[in-house]
Enzyme design. Structure first.
Site, short mmCIF file in Angstrom:
data_model
loop_
_atom_site.label_atom_id
_atom_site.label_comp_id
_atom_site.label_asym_id
_atom_site.label_seq_id
_atom_site.Cartn_x
_atom_site.Cartn_y
_atom_site.Cartn_z
NE ARG A 233 -4.08 -1.85 0.17
CZ ARG A 233 -4.17 -2.82 -0.71
NH1 ARG A 233 -3.26 -2.92 -1.68
NH2 ARG A 233 -5.14 -3.70 -0.65
CG ASP A 257 2.78 -0.75 -8.84
OD1 ASP A 257 2.76 -0.08 -9.91
OD2 ASP A 257 1.94 -1.65 -8.60
CD GLU A 262 -2.21 4.68 -5.92
OE1 GLU A 262 -3.22 4.20 -6.49
OE2 GLU A 262 -1.34 3.98 -5.40
CG HIS A 279 -1.90 0.76 -7.54
ND1 HIS A 279 -2.48 1.33 -6.43
CD2 HIS A 279 -1.86 -0.58 -7.28
CE1 HIS A 279 -2.78 0.37 -5.55
NE2 HIS A 279 -2.41 -0.78 -6.04
#
Length: 313
Positions: A233, A257, A262, A279
């Site tokens: 996360r 990632d 986001e 992600h």
């Protein structure tokens, strides 16, 4: 087979069925009214509530926040998460309200582990920097490092962490695991985080939950010149602390990632030794097809069970 005609199902993930329409067709063939994510990104709480208040009883979930307030104001009966983690769902509240919650934990294992290995090798050999140089017309040779002989610390030794260890085995590396929930002997040594950090040439994070794993105190323990990878996360790594370590050289490079916010537009994008991906750990054709199909099959089975139970009462 019980008909689900008129049952409203919301699709949370913006990329759902983008590569293969089969999972969506299964919902339609079952008689469901499918409501797609109209925003092309992770739904905000306000957007989610606006969609759920349309009498939706089934949700194919992504990473949108399903807290107590959202669940209380919804008419949901079943949540089927397209992915492994459930940290975005208030499981206690869901249980109280009789909402069934499921996940697809096996689906992303291979895809995330393979991407992690690719990122690890790319960091060590500085592939992104040389790629950018060549695209700019510069023939610049950079001396990287080999994976062989390195100590790799895997934080979170569940399905994905163990698959990463399996992929690393032929590279002749020393593997250490950090996972406070392990209760049985493992194939690799298991250490507390504070004991593992000073030994790590490479640290890769695959734990569940939103708790911060690497903050200022943890970065202070890390070996100088280490590489940090995060496929868990966004909150697992304190991005401000990471920036400081990149500046002073304590961290030689990083791959992220996932991010606290986001889509990510922050200062890490200015560092050439940092690889950033949006992600996409589970974004392979094989993985998306498996996860989406499994999530839909689980959702339909649970919804039919609910319909059957209501008809018997």
């Amino acid at each position: 087979m019980k008909s689900l005609k008129g049952t409203k199902v919301l699709i949370g993930p913006s990329s759902f069925a983008a590569l293969d329409q089969t999972p969506r067709k299964r919902l339609l063939e079952a008689g469901c009214d499918v409501i797609d994510n109209p925003f092309g990104r992770k739904l905000t709480k306000t957007e989610l509530l606006g969609l759920l208040t349309q009498g939706v009883t089934g949700l194919v979930a992504g990473l949108e926040s399903l807290d107590r307030d959202v669940l209380k104001r919804s008419t949901l009966k079943v949540i089927s998460r397209c992915g492994s983690g459930l940290s975005n769902v208030d499981l206690a509240a869901a249980k109280e309200m009789g909402i069934e919650v499921y996940a697809t934990p096996q689906g992303p294992t291979a895809a995330v582990a393979e991407l992690t290995l690719g990122a690890m090798l790319s960091l060590l050999r500085m592939l992104p920097q040389m790629d950018r140089d060549l695209h700019a017309g510069q023939w610049t040779k950079r001396i990287g490092a080999q994976l062989e002989g390195k100590t790799v610390v895997i934080v979170g030794f569940g399905r994905i962490g163990q698959r990463v260890a399996t992929l690393l085995a032929p590279f002749n590396v020393k593997i250490l695991a950090v996972d406070p929930y392990l209760r049985e002997p493992q194939s690799v040594p298991v250490l507390p985080l504070h004991a593992a950090l000073p030994q790590a040439d490479i640290l890769t994070i695959h734990c569940s939950g939103d708790a911060c794993v690497l903050g200022e105190q943890e970065f202070a323990l890390i070996k100088k010149g280490a590489f940090v990878l995060n496929a868990a996360r966004g909150g697992s790594v304190d991005e401000t602390a990471l920036l400081k370590c990149l500046e002073d050289g304590r961290v030689a490079g990083a791959w992220l990632d996932t991010f606290e916010q986001e889509p990510y537009t922050g200062p890490l994008s200015r560092y050439p030794q940092v690889i950033l991906t949006p992600h996409v750990g589970s974004y392979t054709l094989e993985c998306r097809r498996q996860m989406e199909t499994e999530a839909v099959d689980i959702l339909l089975a649970a919804l039919r069970k609910t319909v059957r139970a209501n008809s018997e009462n």
